[in-house]
Scaffold this motif. Structure first.
Motif, mmCIF file in Angstrom:
data_model
loop_
_atom_site.group_PDB
_atom_site.id
_atom_site.type_symbol
_atom_site.label_atom_id
_atom_site.label_comp_id
_atom_site.label_asym_id
_atom_site.label_seq_id
_atom_site.Cartn_x
_atom_site.Cartn_y
_atom_site.Cartn_z
ATOM 1 N N ARG A 107 0.844 -1.199 0.000
ATOM 2 C CA ARG A 107 0.000 0.000 0.000
ATOM 3 C C ARG A 107 0.874 1.241 0.000
ATOM 4 O O ARG A 107 1.803 1.375 0.803
ATOM 5 C CB ARG A 107 -0.911 -0.005 1.228
ATOM 6 N N THR A 108 0.580 2.141 -0.905
ATOM 7 C CA THR A 108 1.424 3.330 -1.055
ATOM 8 C C THR A 108 1.371 4.244 0.171
ATOM 9 O O THR A 108 2.314 5.003 0.408
ATOM 10 C CB THR A 108 0.979 4.125 -2.288
ATOM 11 N N GLN A 109 0.287 4.190 0.941
ATOM 12 C CA GLN A 109 0.251 5.022 2.138
ATOM 13 C C GLN A 109 1.220 4.542 3.215
ATOM 14 O O GLN A 109 1.513 5.278 4.168
ATOM 15 C CB GLN A 109 -1.173 5.072 2.724
ATOM 16 N N ASP A 110 1.750 3.327 3.039
ATOM 17 C CA ASP A 110 2.740 2.812 3.983
ATOM 18 C C ASP A 110 4.161 3.020 3.495
ATOM 19 O O ASP A 110 5.090 2.389 3.984
ATOM 20 C CB ASP A 110 2.510 1.310 4.211
ATOM 21 N N PHE A 111 4.345 3.900 2.505
ATOM 22 C CA PHE A 111 5.667 4.129 1.935
ATOM 23 C C PHE A 111 6.619 4.695 2.988
ATOM 24 O O PHE A 111 6.246 5.534 3.800
ATOM 25 C CB PHE A 111 5.567 5.100 0.759
ATOM 26 N N ASP A 112 7.875 4.206 2.975
ATOM 27 C CA ASP A 112 8.878 4.616 3.958
ATOM 28 C C ASP A 112 9.237 6.083 3.739
ATOM 29 O O ASP A 112 9.756 6.455 2.692
ATOM 30 C CB ASP A 112 10.121 3.740 3.816
ATOM 31 N N THR A 165 -2.802 3.284 -5.421
ATOM 32 C CA THR A 165 -2.995 3.023 -3.998
ATOM 33 C C THR A 165 -2.333 1.725 -3.573
ATOM 34 O O THR A 165 -2.024 1.565 -2.392
ATOM 35 C CB THR A 165 -4.501 2.951 -3.675
ATOM 36 N N GLU A 166 -2.141 0.808 -4.511
ATOM 37 C CA GLU A 166 -1.506 -0.459 -4.211
ATOM 38 C C GLU A 166 -0.530 -0.832 -5.311
ATOM 39 O O GLU A 166 -0.742 -0.501 -6.481
ATOM 40 C CB GLU A 166 -2.550 -1.585 -4.054
ATOM 41 N N CYS A 167 0.554 -1.492 -4.922
ATOM 42 C CA CYS A 167 1.544 -2.009 -5.859
ATOM 43 C C CYS A 167 1.724 -3.500 -5.599
ATOM 44 O O CYS A 167 1.639 -3.945 -4.451
ATOM 45 C CB CYS A 167 2.894 -1.282 -5.707
#
Length: 307
Positions: A209-214, A228-230
């Motif tokens: 999930r892109t919202q969890d990107f570091d 939104t997802e990869c």
């Protein structure tokens, strides 16, 4: 992968690290071996020509016909290149390195044995010309075998078996496909009249999930506004921990490496037992020679005692 959670290491191409190894092996087995043979032959050849030219210029024309054949042979042998004490060591080392590259990474570059064979056929002739025409004669020494090099080759052979087993198990889809086919696929669920690998690609991909990107990478999620997802290739749960299927595949890979290593080593030992290092005919000829020498010595002793 990161070091100390900060510095990211250089990663392989999406096609896999085996592609980089294939390119490196191709360069080593083709380009490096060709350049090595050229330098190994041309260097003593050029030095021999230079020494011959200098010798011809330094000699007086009146002296050329005064020397006999023996003296000329000694002079010609003196003009040959000097052989250092580690010449045979370098030859053995070159062959051992080639054997190591050929056996350890044969799974990544299957053409390595063929290229090594072609190189050795050419190198045998080049070394023969170099040792008989360009360098001085070696001092012969009697030995029983090739010494410590035999143990080195055996160790490389065992290492090659383990390495190729790891390459086949880790870099290929052979084991994940089998696990999916017999444990997670439609055939394992009891479905019939369908390909057992149906859905394998989707099963082998995890979701990010892109919202969890570091945030430590300083890359904003706005770079991917419509995403939104990869999907990436791995076996992880929604919390990014390894799934049960990952550990199942990991255990199967370890089991394959152990079984592959034991089977290959057993075949190696069986082949070594059936094909001895010294043929029986050679042993018989050696014993016959020793027997003849012993009889000759006994005859000489008998003649000396009679006198």
């Amino acid at each position: 992968m990161r070091i100390a959670g900060e510095w990211r290491l250089e990663e392989c191409h999406p096609s896999g690290c085996i592609t980089d190894l294939f390119i490196q092996m191709c360069i080593i087995m083709v380009l490096k071996q060709t350049l090595s043979n050229c330098m190994e032959f041309l260097s003593p050849f050029i030095k021999y020509k230079i020494r011959t030219l200098k010798d011809r210029r330094s000699r007086v024309h009146s002296e050329q016909g005064s020397e006999d054949h023996v003296t000329e042979a000694w002079r010609a042998n003196y003009r040959l290149g000097e052989v250092h004490v580690f010449s045979l060591f370098d030859e053995f080392l070159e062959m051992v390195i080639q054997y190591s590259f050929t056996t350890i990474f044969v799974a990544a570059f299957p053409l390595a044995p063929l290229l090594a064979f072609i190189n050795n056929v050419l190198e045998i002739r080049l070394d023969a010309i170099k040792m008989t025409r360009l360098q001085r004669r070696l001092v012969p020494r009697k030995v029983n075998d090739i010494g410590i090099w035999l143990q080195v080759l055996e160790a490389v052979g065992v290492l090659a078996v383990i390495t190729n087993g790891l390459v086949i198990a880790i870099t290929s889809d052979f084991i994940p496909r089998l696990i999916y086919k017999y444990a997670y696929g439609p055939c394992a669920q009891g479905q019939e009249d369908i390909d057992c690998l149906t859905g394998y690609i989707n099963q082998s991909l995890s979701t990010f999930r892109t919202q969890d990107f570091d945030r430590r990478t300083h890359v904003s999620v706005d770079v991917y506004p419509n995403t939104t997802e990869c999907r990436y290739r791995d076996y992880r749960n929604t919390d990014y921990s390894f799934s049960v299927q990952f550990w199942h595949i990991f255990a199967a890979r370890l089991a394959f490496v152990i079984i592959f290593e034991h089977v290959a080593v057993c075949i190696k030992f069986i082949a070594a037992w059936f094909v001895p290092d010294v043929p029986q005919s050679v042993k018989n000829a050696s014993l016959q020679t020793k027997h003849t020498d012993l009889l000759n010595q006994l005859n000489m002793i008998e003649r000396s005692t009679e006198v």
